[in-house]
Design a protein around this motif. Structure first.
Motif, PDB file in Angstrom:
ATOM      1  N   VAL A  98      -3.381 -11.686   2.325  1.00  0.00           N
ATOM      2  CA  VAL A  98      -4.674 -11.751   1.636  1.00  0.00           C
ATOM      3  C   VAL A  98      -5.442 -10.460   1.877  1.00  0.00           C
ATOM      4  O   VAL A  98      -5.507  -9.965   2.997  1.00  0.00           O
ATOM      5  N   THR A  99      -6.002  -9.920   0.807  1.00  0.00           N
ATOM      6  CA  THR A  99      -6.871  -8.748   0.898  1.00  0.00           C
ATOM      7  C   THR A  99      -8.228  -9.121   0.329  1.00  0.00           C
ATOM      8  O   THR A  99      -8.313  -9.745  -0.723  1.00  0.00           O
ATOM      9  N   ARG A 100      -9.281  -8.748   1.046  1.00  0.00           N
ATOM     10  CA  ARG A 100     -10.636  -8.934   0.526  1.00  0.00           C
ATOM     11  C   ARG A 100     -11.055  -7.620  -0.117  1.00  0.00           C
ATOM     12  O   ARG A 100     -11.031  -6.572   0.508  1.00  0.00           O
ATOM     13  N   ILE A 101     -11.419  -7.712  -1.402  1.00  0.00           N
ATOM     14  CA  ILE A 101     -11.884  -6.512  -2.095  1.00  0.00           C
ATOM     15  C   ILE A 101     -13.406  -6.544  -2.193  1.00  0.00           C
ATOM     16  O   ILE A 101     -14.012  -7.607  -2.317  1.00  0.00           O
ATOM     17  N   GLU A 102     -13.997  -5.384  -2.097  1.00  0.00           N
ATOM     18  CA  GLU A 102     -15.435  -5.196  -2.289  1.00  0.00           C
ATOM     19  C   GLU A 102     -15.557  -4.346  -3.540  1.00  0.00           C
ATOM     20  O   GLU A 102     -14.994  -3.247  -3.592  1.00  0.00           O
ATOM     21  N   ALA A 103     -16.235  -4.875  -4.551  1.00  0.00           N
ATOM     22  CA  ALA A 103     -16.270  -4.182  -5.846  1.00  0.00           C
ATOM     23  C   ALA A 103     -17.646  -4.284  -6.482  1.00  0.00           C
ATOM     24  O   ALA A 103     -18.416  -5.198  -6.194  1.00  0.00           O
ATOM     25  N   LYS A 104     -17.925  -3.350  -7.371  1.00  0.00           N
ATOM     26  CA  LYS A 104     -19.200  -3.291  -8.091  1.00  0.00           C
ATOM     27  C   LYS A 104     -18.882  -3.295  -9.582  1.00  0.00           C
ATOM     28  O   LYS A 104     -17.972  -2.603 -10.037  1.00  0.00           O
ATOM     29  N   TYR A 160      -0.327 -10.305  -6.310  1.00  0.00           N
ATOM     30  CA  TYR A 160      -1.046  -9.313  -7.106  1.00  0.00           C
ATOM     31  C   TYR A 160      -1.680  -8.301  -6.169  1.00  0.00           C
ATOM     32  O   TYR A 160      -2.351  -8.677  -5.206  1.00  0.00           O
ATOM     33  N   ASN A 161      -1.489  -7.025  -6.439  1.00  0.00           N
ATOM     34  CA  ASN A 161      -1.986  -5.982  -5.562  1.00  0.00           C
ATOM     35  C   ASN A 161      -3.004  -5.095  -6.275  1.00  0.00           C
ATOM     36  O   ASN A 161      -2.768  -4.683  -7.402  1.00  0.00           O
ATOM     37  N   LEU A 162      -4.109  -4.838  -5.622  1.00  0.00           N
ATOM     38  CA  LEU A 162      -5.129  -3.925  -6.129  1.00  0.00           C
ATOM     39  C   LEU A 162      -5.381  -2.853  -5.078  1.00  0.00           C
ATOM     40  O   LEU A 162      -5.267  -3.114  -3.879  1.00  0.00           O
ATOM     41  N   LYS A 163      -5.752  -1.661  -5.537  1.00  0.00           N
ATOM     42  CA  LYS A 163      -5.989  -0.540  -4.633  1.00  0.00           C
ATOM     43  C   LYS A 163      -7.432  -0.043  -4.750  1.00  0.00           C
ATOM     44  O   LYS A 163      -8.066  -0.207  -5.788  1.00  0.00           O
ATOM     45  N   GLU A 164      -7.894   0.589  -3.693  1.00  0.00           N
ATOM     46  CA  GLU A 164      -9.223   1.175  -3.675  1.00  0.00           C
ATOM     47  C   GLU A 164      -9.355   2.184  -4.818  1.00  0.00           C
ATOM     48  O   GLU A 164      -8.445   2.963  -5.079  1.00  0.00           O
ATOM     49  N   GLY A 165     -10.483   2.139  -5.539  1.00  0.00           N
ATOM     50  CA  GLY A 165     -10.719   3.045  -6.654  1.00  0.00           C
ATOM     51  C   GLY A 165     -10.249   2.509  -7.995  1.00  0.00           C
ATOM     52  O   GLY A 165     -10.651   3.016  -9.035  1.00  0.00           O
ATOM     53  N   GLU A 166      -9.380   1.486  -7.998  1.00  0.00           N
ATOM     54  CA  GLU A 166      -8.901   0.901  -9.255  1.00  0.00           C
ATOM     55  C   GLU A 166     -10.005   0.114  -9.940  1.00  0.00           C
ATOM     56  O   GLU A 166     -10.924  -0.389  -9.302  1.00  0.00           O
ATOM     57  N   LYS A 167      -9.861  -0.023 -11.261  1.00  0.00           N
ATOM     58  CA  LYS A 167     -10.779  -0.833 -12.053  1.00  0.00           C
ATOM     59  C   LYS A 167     -10.030  -2.032 -12.614  1.00  0.00           C
ATOM     60  O   LYS A 167      -8.838  -1.921 -12.940  1.00  0.00           O
ATOM     61  N   LEU A 214     -11.436  -1.969   0.539  1.00  0.00           N
ATOM     62  CA  LEU A 214     -10.539  -3.084   0.824  1.00  0.00           C
ATOM     63  C   LEU A 214     -10.773  -3.533   2.262  1.00  0.00           C
ATOM     64  O   LEU A 214     -10.955  -2.699   3.149  1.00  0.00           O
ATOM     65  N   ASN A 215     -10.775  -4.828   2.478  1.00  0.00           N
ATOM     66  CA  ASN A 215     -10.946  -5.417   3.809  1.00  0.00           C
ATOM     67  C   ASN A 215     -12.112  -4.787   4.582  1.00  0.00           C
ATOM     68  O   ASN A 215     -11.906  -4.214   5.653  1.00  0.00           O
ATOM     69  N   PRO A 216     -13.353  -4.892   4.068  1.00  0.00           N
ATOM     70  CA  PRO A 216     -14.495  -4.255   4.729  1.00  0.00           C
ATOM     71  C   PRO A 216     -14.735  -4.760   6.156  1.00  0.00           C
ATOM     72  O   PRO A 216     -15.289  -4.033   6.971  1.00  0.00           O
ATOM     73  N   ASP A 217     -14.295  -5.965   6.481  1.00  0.00           N
ATOM     74  CA  ASP A 217     -14.476  -6.520   7.828  1.00  0.00           C
ATOM     75  C   ASP A 217     -13.170  -6.499   8.616  1.00  0.00           C
ATOM     76  O   ASP A 217     -13.026  -7.211   9.605  1.00  0.00           O
ATOM     77  N   GLY A 218     -12.204  -5.716   8.175  1.00  0.00           N
ATOM     78  CA  GLY A 218     -10.899  -5.660   8.828  1.00  0.00           C
ATOM     79  C   GLY A 218      -9.936  -6.658   8.212  1.00  0.00           C
ATOM     80  O   GLY A 218     -10.342  -7.652   7.628  1.00  0.00           O
ATOM     81  N   LYS A 219      -8.654  -6.391   8.340  1.00  0.00           N
ATOM     82  CA  LYS A 219      -7.605  -7.258   7.798  1.00  0.00           C
ATOM     83  C   LYS A 219      -7.491  -8.505   8.666  1.00  0.00           C
ATOM     84  O   LYS A 219      -7.308  -8.420   9.860  1.00  0.00           O
ATOM     85  N   LYS A 220      -7.608  -9.683   8.023  1.00  0.00           N
ATOM     86  CA  LYS A 220      -7.571 -10.931   8.773  1.00  0.00           C
ATOM     87  C   LYS A 220      -6.298 -11.738   8.520  1.00  0.00           C
ATOM     88  O   LYS A 220      -5.859 -12.480   9.378  1.00  0.00           O
ATOM     89  N   PHE A 221      -5.705 -11.607   7.334  1.00  0.00           N
ATOM     90  CA  PHE A 221      -4.511 -12.369   6.980  1.00  0.00           C
ATOM     91  C   PHE A 221      -3.466 -11.438   6.375  1.00  0.00           C
ATOM     92  O   PHE A 221      -3.804 -10.492   5.663  1.00  0.00           O
ATOM     93  N   ASP A 222      -2.189 -11.727   6.629  1.00  0.00           N
ATOM     94  CA  ASP A 222      -1.095 -10.868   6.169  1.00  0.00           C
ATOM     95  C   ASP A 222      -1.026 -10.740   4.648  1.00  0.00           C
ATOM     96  O   ASP A 222      -0.805  -9.669   4.124  1.00  0.00           O
TER      97      ASP A 222
END
Length: 144
Positions: A25-31, A48-55, A15-23
């Motif tokens: 908004v979350t940027r997710i990195e996924a494969k 809508y909330n997503l967490k690291e490791g979720e599918k 989550l937020n690989p470049d750091g948190k930029k907005f309150d």
């Protein structure tokens, strides 16, 4: 029947690989699992909330109409079923860039904006062949 332009299951790696930029908004990195695609996606965490490791299942479609008819741009309330009924989070946007790196094993990348929330999807060019520049898209997500 509506034809999906892309459909796969993704696992959130960071989550937020470049750091948190907005309150909100979350940027997710996924494969992705099926097509081995890499994605950065901005989501509104107030909705809508997503967490690291979720599918989650993510689909891209040109319309929400189940019969595949083009979207008119107007939301009609009523009892009419739509593709959105099958998902938890839906955004509407526009594809603004398609690029392909040359050479053996080259990758294709598509970039879309959903009201300022961005998506970058990168991988094998064969999985990006249905996309066109300036194409209007619906991004649909549900947790799995």
């Amino acid at each position: 029947m509506v034809e999906l332009l892309f459909d796969d299951i993704f696992k959130i790696e960071r989550l937020n690989p470049d750091g948190k930029k907005f309150d909100k908004v979350t940027r997710i990195e996924a494969k992705s699992e099926k097509f081995d695609m890499f994605m950065h996606l901005d989501i509104n965490t107030e909705i809508y909330n997503l967490k690291e490791g979720e599918k989650f299942s993510m689909a891209l479609a040109p319309t929400l109409n189940l019969d595949g008819t083009p979207d008119t741009g107007y939301f009609l309330q009523g009892n009419r079923k739509s593709l959105a009924d099958r998902y938890e989070y839906v955004m509407h946007g526009k594809l603004f860039r398609i690029s392909e790196s040359s050479g053996h094993g080259g990758k294709a990348e598509i970039d879309a904006s959903f009201g300022g929330l961005l998506m970058m999807l990168k991988g094998d060019p064969s999985h990006c062949s249905k996309f066109e520049l300036d194409q209007r898209l619906f991004l649909l997500i549900r947790k799995v």
